[in-house]
Design a protein around this motif. Structure first.
Motif, mmCIF file in Angstrom:
data_model
loop_
_atom_site.group_PDB
_atom_site.id
_atom_site.type_symbol
_atom_site.label_atom_id
_atom_site.label_comp_id
_atom_site.label_asym_id
_atom_site.label_seq_id
_atom_site.Cartn_x
_atom_site.Cartn_y
_atom_site.Cartn_z
ATOM 1 N N GLY A 74 0.892 -1.297 -0.165
ATOM 2 C CA GLY A 74 -0.110 0.155 -0.327
ATOM 3 C C GLY A 74 0.554 1.383 -0.583
ATOM 4 O O GLY A 74 0.390 2.499 0.181
ATOM 5 N N ALA A 75 1.999 1.180 -0.400
ATOM 6 C CA ALA A 75 3.034 2.228 -0.284
ATOM 7 C C ALA A 75 2.568 2.877 -1.489
ATOM 8 O O ALA A 75 2.560 2.565 -2.490
ATOM 9 C CB ALA A 75 4.131 2.298 -0.236
ATOM 10 N N GLY A 76 2.927 4.656 -0.566
ATOM 11 C CA GLY A 76 2.107 5.687 -1.452
ATOM 12 C C GLY A 76 0.568 6.347 -1.786
ATOM 13 O O GLY A 76 -0.041 6.535 -2.638
ATOM 14 N N ARG A 77 -0.167 5.003 -1.590
ATOM 15 C CA ARG A 77 -1.946 4.726 -1.317
ATOM 16 C C ARG A 77 -1.981 6.043 -0.234
ATOM 17 O O ARG A 77 -1.501 5.489 0.664
ATOM 18 C CB ARG A 77 -2.270 3.921 -1.590
ATOM 19 C CG ARG A 77 -1.981 3.358 -3.210
ATOM 20 C CD ARG A 77 -2.744 2.289 -3.429
ATOM 21 N NE ARG A 77 -1.375 1.069 -2.434
ATOM 22 C CZ ARG A 77 -2.542 -0.311 -2.567
ATOM 23 N NH1 ARG A 77 -3.611 -0.980 -3.143
ATOM 24 N NH2 ARG A 77 -1.877 -0.869 -2.291
ATOM 25 N N PRO A 78 -3.279 6.650 -0.414
ATOM 26 C CA PRO A 78 -3.632 7.155 0.811
ATOM 27 C C PRO A 78 -4.638 6.471 1.905
ATOM 28 O O PRO A 78 -4.786 4.249 1.467
ATOM 29 C CB PRO A 78 -5.174 8.114 0.891
ATOM 30 C CG PRO A 78 -5.262 7.801 -1.053
ATOM 31 C CD PRO A 78 -3.875 6.781 -0.988
ATOM 32 N N LEU A 79 -4.897 5.874 3.233
ATOM 33 C CA LEU A 79 -5.276 5.430 4.073
ATOM 34 C C LEU A 79 -6.533 5.366 4.499
ATOM 35 O O LEU A 79 -6.904 6.291 4.120
ATOM 36 C CB LEU A 79 -4.824 5.303 5.512
ATOM 37 C CG LEU A 79 -3.304 4.987 5.817
ATOM 38 C CD1 LEU A 79 -2.716 5.768 7.155
ATOM 39 C CD2 LEU A 79 -2.480 3.891 5.546
ATOM 40 N N VAL A 80 -7.142 4.190 4.156
ATOM 41 C CA VAL A 80 -8.888 4.289 4.128
ATOM 42 C C VAL A 80 -9.048 3.665 5.369
ATOM 43 O O VAL A 80 -9.479 2.365 5.717
ATOM 44 C CB VAL A 80 -9.393 3.033 3.009
ATOM 45 C CG1 VAL A 80 -10.783 2.997 3.151
ATOM 46 C CG2 VAL A 80 -8.714 3.591 1.757
ATOM 47 N N PHE A 81 -9.901 5.083 6.257
ATOM 48 C CA PHE A 81 -10.419 4.382 7.588
ATOM 49 C C PHE A 81 -11.847 4.432 7.172
ATOM 50 O O PHE A 81 -12.718 5.536 6.940
ATOM 51 C CB PHE A 81 -9.907 5.629 8.334
ATOM 52 C CG PHE A 81 -8.410 5.733 8.351
ATOM 53 C CD1 PHE A 81 -7.599 4.861 9.604
ATOM 54 C CD2 PHE A 81 -7.288 7.088 8.248
ATOM 55 C CE1 PHE A 81 -6.597 4.505 9.810
ATOM 56 C CE2 PHE A 81 -6.551 6.398 8.672
ATOM 57 C CZ PHE A 81 -5.922 5.930 9.704
ATOM 58 N N GLU A 82 -12.249 3.237 7.189
ATOM 59 C CA GLU A 82 -13.825 3.377 7.128
ATOM 60 C C GLU A 82 -14.575 2.922 8.537
ATOM 61 O O GLU A 82 -15.659 3.688 8.317
ATOM 62 C CB GLU A 82 -14.010 1.718 6.984
ATOM 63 C CG GLU A 82 -13.762 1.857 5.194
ATOM 64 C CD GLU A 82 -13.951 0.175 4.719
ATOM 65 O OE1 GLU A 82 -15.239 -1.012 5.321
ATOM 66 O OE2 GLU A 82 -13.729 0.321 3.546
ATOM 67 N N ASP A 83 -14.209 2.998 9.563
ATOM 68 C CA ASP A 83 -15.191 3.126 10.845
ATOM 69 C C ASP A 83 -13.933 4.501 11.992
ATOM 70 O O ASP A 83 -13.269 5.009 11.434
ATOM 71 C CB ASP A 83 -14.550 1.787 12.012
ATOM 72 C CG ASP A 83 -14.893 0.801 11.416
ATOM 73 O OD1 ASP A 83 -16.207 0.530 10.169
ATOM 74 O OD2 ASP A 83 -14.623 -0.412 11.635
ATOM 75 N N GLU A 84 -14.845 4.955 12.330
ATOM 76 C CA GLU A 84 -14.744 6.091 13.192
ATOM 77 C C GLU A 84 -14.028 5.807 14.769
ATOM 78 O O GLU A 84 -15.012 4.630 15.121
ATOM 79 C CB GLU A 84 -16.239 6.971 13.389
ATOM 80 C CG GLU A 84 -16.757 7.863 12.131
ATOM 81 C CD GLU A 84 -15.877 8.725 11.923
ATOM 82 O OE1 GLU A 84 -15.155 9.502 12.772
ATOM 83 O OE2 GLU A 84 -16.239 9.481 10.931
ATOM 84 N N PRO A 85 -12.969 6.424 14.673
ATOM 85 C CA PRO A 85 -12.522 5.320 16.010
ATOM 86 C C PRO A 85 -13.045 5.570 17.336
ATOM 87 O O PRO A 85 -12.666 5.254 18.016
ATOM 88 C CB PRO A 85 -11.304 6.064 15.797
ATOM 89 C CG PRO A 85 -10.737 7.120 15.340
ATOM 90 C CD PRO A 85 -12.110 7.147 14.257
#
Length: 105
Positions: free
Chosen positions: A27-38
């Motif tokens: 996943g290097a170079g790609r934005p992180l995807v956070f589907e859940d609200e922490p």
């Protein structure tokens, strides 16, 4: 002021970057995807996921989409007559008031 642990952690990260240890991570170079609200409880996250998978959209989102669509229609010069534009402006005003009352709850 940073603690000694923060400084050491930053230094170790900087050293690892220089050595290239982070270059070939998945996943290097790609934005992180956070589907859940922490900050939501697990129960709330589960309920939100079920609603999202069922295609549920909150009323606020629907109103904002329609408001944006009406503003775009009013801004474009597509040859609409004044009566039609007046109708669009009334509808836009009504939606803005509805959204405001929804947000005040």
């Amino acid at each position: 002021m940073s603690s000694i642990f923060d400084i050491l952690a930053e230094q170790r990260i900087a050293d690892a970057l220089k050595r290239g240890e982070f270059d070939y991570l998945p996943g290097a170079g790609r934005p992180l995807v956070f589907e859940d609200e922490p900050f939501q409880s697990p129960e709330q996250r589960m309920a939100n996921r079920i609603l999202k998978n069922a295609g549920f959209v909150p009323q606020e989102v629907l109103l904002r989409r329609e408001i944006a669509s009406l503003r775009k229609a009013l801004a474009s010069d597509d040859g609409a007559d004044e009566a039609e534009k007046a109708h669009l402006r009334r509808r836009l005003g009504m939606l803005v008031v509805t959204l405001g009352s929804l947000l005040r709850r």
